[in-house]
Design a protein around this motif. Structure first.
Motif, PDB file in Angstrom:
ATOM      1  N   UNK A   1       0.781  -1.162  -0.313  1.00 43.06           N
ATOM      2  CA  UNK A   1       0.124  -0.112   0.148  1.00 43.06           C
ATOM      3  C   UNK A   1       0.985   1.154  -0.183  1.00 43.06           C
ATOM      4  N   UNK A   2       1.901   1.256  -0.720  1.00 42.09           N
ATOM      5  CA  UNK A   2       2.834   2.473  -1.012  1.00 42.09           C
ATOM      6  C   UNK A   2       3.538   2.842   0.268  1.00 42.09           C
ATOM      7  N   UNK A   3       3.523   2.097   1.060  1.00 50.73           N
ATOM      8  CA  UNK A   3       4.291   2.362   2.424  1.00 50.73           C
ATOM      9  C   UNK A   3       5.567   2.007   2.504  1.00 50.73           C
ATOM     10  N   UNK A   4       6.458   2.788   1.828  1.00 53.84           N
ATOM     11  CA  UNK A   4       7.750   2.533   1.703  1.00 53.84           C
ATOM     12  C   UNK A   4       8.680   3.888   1.210  1.00 53.84           C
ATOM     13  N   UNK A   5       9.741   3.767   1.323  1.00 56.83           N
ATOM     14  CA  UNK A   5      10.621   4.709   0.758  1.00 56.83           C
ATOM     15  C   UNK A   5      10.868   4.349  -0.861  1.00 56.83           C
ATOM     16  N   UNK A   6      10.332   5.259  -1.532  1.00 61.93           N
ATOM     17  CA  UNK A   6      10.450   4.631  -3.030  1.00 61.93           C
ATOM     18  C   UNK A   6      11.970   4.594  -3.584  1.00 61.93           C
ATOM     19  N   UNK A   7      12.905   5.506  -3.203  1.00 63.90           N
ATOM     20  CA  UNK A   7      14.161   5.326  -3.416  1.00 63.90           C
ATOM     21  C   UNK A   7      14.848   4.283  -3.041  1.00 63.90           C
ATOM     22  N   UNK A   8      14.525   3.582  -1.982  1.00 67.28           N
ATOM     23  CA  UNK A   8      15.131   2.427  -1.590  1.00 67.28           C
ATOM     24  C   UNK A   8      14.542   1.219  -2.344  1.00 67.28           C
ATOM     25  N   UNK A   9      13.199   1.165  -2.807  1.00 65.63           N
ATOM     26  CA  UNK A   9      12.800   0.250  -3.401  1.00 65.63           C
ATOM     27  C   UNK A   9      13.287   0.014  -4.808  1.00 65.63           C
ATOM     28  N   UNK A  10      13.446   1.135  -5.656  1.00 62.51           N
ATOM     29  CA  UNK A  10      14.211   1.171  -6.824  1.00 62.51           C
ATOM     30  C   UNK A  10      15.737   0.627  -6.639  1.00 62.51           C
ATOM     31  N   UNK A  11      16.185   1.145  -5.583  1.00 63.88           N
ATOM     32  CA  UNK A  11      17.680   0.720  -5.419  1.00 63.88           C
ATOM     33  C   UNK A  11      17.839  -0.882  -5.470  1.00 63.88           C
TER      34      UNK A  11
ATOM     35  N   UNK B   1      26.571  -4.011   1.745  1.00 63.78           N
ATOM     36  CA  UNK B   1      26.561  -2.812   1.674  1.00 63.78           C
ATOM     37  C   UNK B   1      25.391  -1.925   1.112  1.00 63.78           C
ATOM     38  N   UNK B   2      25.134  -2.334  -0.393  1.00 66.70           N
ATOM     39  CA  UNK B   2      23.889  -1.691  -0.709  1.00 66.70           C
ATOM     40  C   UNK B   2      22.660  -1.908  -0.150  1.00 66.70           C
ATOM     41  N   UNK B   3      22.313  -3.146   0.267  1.00 70.81           N
ATOM     42  CA  UNK B   3      21.175  -3.252   1.135  1.00 70.81           C
ATOM     43  C   UNK B   3      21.136  -2.544   2.288  1.00 70.81           C
ATOM     44  N   UNK B   4      22.226  -2.374   2.881  1.00 68.52           N
ATOM     45  CA  UNK B   4      22.149  -1.483   4.198  1.00 68.52           C
ATOM     46  C   UNK B   4      22.095   0.093   4.006  1.00 68.52           C
ATOM     47  N   UNK B   5      22.366   0.602   2.813  1.00 68.60           N
ATOM     48  CA  UNK B   5      22.174   1.844   2.295  1.00 68.60           C
ATOM     49  C   UNK B   5      20.665   2.072   2.160  1.00 68.60           C
ATOM     50  N   UNK B   6      19.897   0.908   1.554  1.00 63.00           N
ATOM     51  CA  UNK B   6      18.551   0.823   1.471  1.00 63.00           C
ATOM     52  C   UNK B   6      17.685   0.975   2.712  1.00 63.00           C
ATOM     53  N   UNK B   7      18.213   0.198   3.733  1.00 61.88           N
ATOM     54  CA  UNK B   7      17.568   0.105   5.194  1.00 61.88           C
ATOM     55  C   UNK B   7      17.653   1.474   5.792  1.00 61.88           C
TER      56      UNK B   7
ATOM     57  N   UNK C   1      10.141  10.375 -10.615  1.00 60.17           N
ATOM     58  CA  UNK C   1      11.307  10.629 -11.823  1.00 60.17           C
ATOM     59  C   UNK C   1      12.304  10.024 -11.820  1.00 60.17           C
ATOM     60  N   UNK C   2      12.849   9.904 -10.571  1.00 59.10           N
ATOM     61  CA  UNK C   2      14.124   9.007 -10.459  1.00 59.10           C
ATOM     62  C   UNK C   2      13.963   7.734 -10.910  1.00 59.10           C
ATOM     63  N   UNK C   3      12.635   7.258 -10.401  1.00 59.79           N
ATOM     64  CA  UNK C   3      12.503   5.618 -10.987  1.00 59.79           C
ATOM     65  C   UNK C   3      12.337   5.436 -12.618  1.00 59.79           C
ATOM     66  N   UNK C   4      11.772   6.537 -13.088  1.00 55.39           N
ATOM     67  CA  UNK C   4      11.639   6.530 -14.540  1.00 55.39           C
ATOM     68  C   UNK C   4      13.098   6.656 -15.143  1.00 55.39           C
ATOM     69  N   UNK C   5      13.805   7.501 -14.828  1.00 55.60           N
ATOM     70  CA  UNK C   5      15.580   7.697 -15.076  1.00 55.60           C
ATOM     71  C   UNK C   5      16.247   6.412 -15.049  1.00 55.60           C
ATOM     72  N   UNK C   6      15.722   5.675 -13.695  1.00 46.47           N
ATOM     73  CA  UNK C   6      16.329   4.178 -13.496  1.00 46.47           C
ATOM     74  C   UNK C   6      15.957   3.416 -14.697  1.00 46.47           C
ATOM     75  N   UNK C   7      14.865   3.251 -15.018  1.00 44.43           N
ATOM     76  CA  UNK C   7      14.201   2.529 -16.044  1.00 44.43           C
ATOM     77  C   UNK C   7      14.788   2.712 -17.403  1.00 44.43           C
ATOM     78  N   UNK C   8      15.284   3.992 -17.748  1.00 47.31           N
ATOM     79  CA  UNK C   8      15.701   4.179 -19.127  1.00 47.31           C
ATOM     80  C   UNK C   8      17.289   3.814 -18.823  1.00 47.31           C
TER      81      UNK C   8
END
Length: 336
Positions: free
Chosen positions: A262-272, A296-302, A318-325
């Motif tokens: 239900x969108x209860x998350x940090x979007x940046x961490x999800x896309x990382x 290390x990457x997962x700890x940054x997401x946490x 926007x950041x997630x769309x940039x990632x998709x490209x």
């Protein structure tokens, strides 16, 4: 019967608690409560000294690989100890009766929680990240903390167990392999593992490396994000790696994330994590990260999840769309 152990290992093994088959029957109340079943046999709930809960894995007489897996688990669990690996409490070795007795993990496995078979609540994104870090630390230990290094060979969501605090621990080491020489980084072996999680490069070449575990762990990360089946023939792209790559490239990225969150998350961490997962499942093992890099990457997401900012959803989108490209299409293997 334990001729699988040399003298040195026998001395080490003798320090473990050895149980008779009668004691195993008593601790499981005559095998009353089944916890699960695998290639080795059935796992039962038990209690030692009326206080310590345990899981008793009993070798099935009909299991063709049972004794081989028993041997592998004994050899590994006798010499490795880590907070994110399920620990061995004891064993039974009496005639045809073989059993391994582990610490009890009351919250079952990760797959059960994603499917909500273990209860009615949804595992939060923060909890999923915590379990991912736990499992990654256990795997990193096998790859870098063991001498010689170990490869698990069967990383999957059903082999990540959760204790009373929802701490994740790796289990089921029956397929694990060590490298014969400490300076070797790969070994030729008959392919083993679970369909869907199996590294395509290992499947094609029979050369096993620690990067085969990295691939399987990437699949687990995709499960944590999407809560979708690994292989679903009715999907546009049957294999989850193909499907996630396809959806990201079409820009319909919101459909990737488990709607139960239900969108209860940090979007940046999800896309990382999506980016990390897709790097783990790159068709070329040489390009995949090491488990230390994954940790290390997962700890940054946490950290991102723990310190959510007031950033707008539009900025995150926007950041997630940039990632998709930027997604490297070469990471997508053919469905198997």
């Amino acid at each position: 019967m334990l001729d699988i152990l040399n003298i040195q290992n026998r001395h080490f093994f003798s320090k473990k608690i050895r149980f008779t088959y009668f004691e195993v029957q008593e601790m499981t109340n005559n095998f009353k409560r089944v916890l699960g079943e695998g290639g080795f046999g059935v796992v039962y709930h038990g209690c030692v000294n009326d206080t310590q809960q345990v899981a008793v894995k009993l070798l099935s007489p009909s299991s063709s690989q049972g004794y081989k897996h028993f041997k592998a688990e004994v050899e590994l669990l006798m010499r490795v100890h880590h907070i994110n690996l399920v620990s061995l409490v004891g064993y039974c070795d009496e005639g045809d009766h073989l059993a391994l007795i582990y610490e009890y993990m009351p919250n079952g496995d990760l797959k059960q929680h994603l499917s909500r078979k273990h209860g009615g609540f949804v595992l939060s994104w923060k909890s999923r990240l915590g379990v991912a870090v736990d499992a990654a630390l256990g795997l990193e230990y096998l790859h870098t903390g063991c001498k010689p290094p170990m490869v698990h060979r069967d990383i999957k969501s059903t082999n990540i167990l959760l204790n009373e605090s929802f701490q994740g621990k790796l289990a089921d080491f029956g397929l694990s392999r060590s490298f014969p020489l400490a300076n070797e980084t790969q070994v030729s072996t008959v392919v083993a593992g679970t369909p869907g999680y199996l590294d395509p490069e290992y499947y094609q070449t029979n050369w096993l490396t620690e990067k085969s575990d990295v691939y399987s762990f990437g699949i687990v990360l995709l499960e944590l994000i999407t809560n979708r089946p690994i292989i679903q023939q009715s999907r546009e792209k049957p294999h989850i790696v193909e499907w996630v790559g396809f959806v990201v490239r079409t820009g319909d990225i919101g459909n990737i994330i488990d709607p139960n969150l239900h969108e209860d998350y940090d979007v940046g961490s999800v896309w990382k994590v999506i980016e990390l997962a897709m790097s783990c499942v790159n068709i070329s093992s040489a390009i995949r990260p090491t488990m230390s890099q994954v940790v290390n990457d997962l700890k940054e997401c946490v950290a991102s999840e723990n310190s959510r900012t007031g950033e707008t959803r539009e900025m995150n989108s926007m950041s997630s769309i940039e990632f998709s490209m930027d997604m490297d299409t070469e990471v997508i293997p053919k469905a198997r």
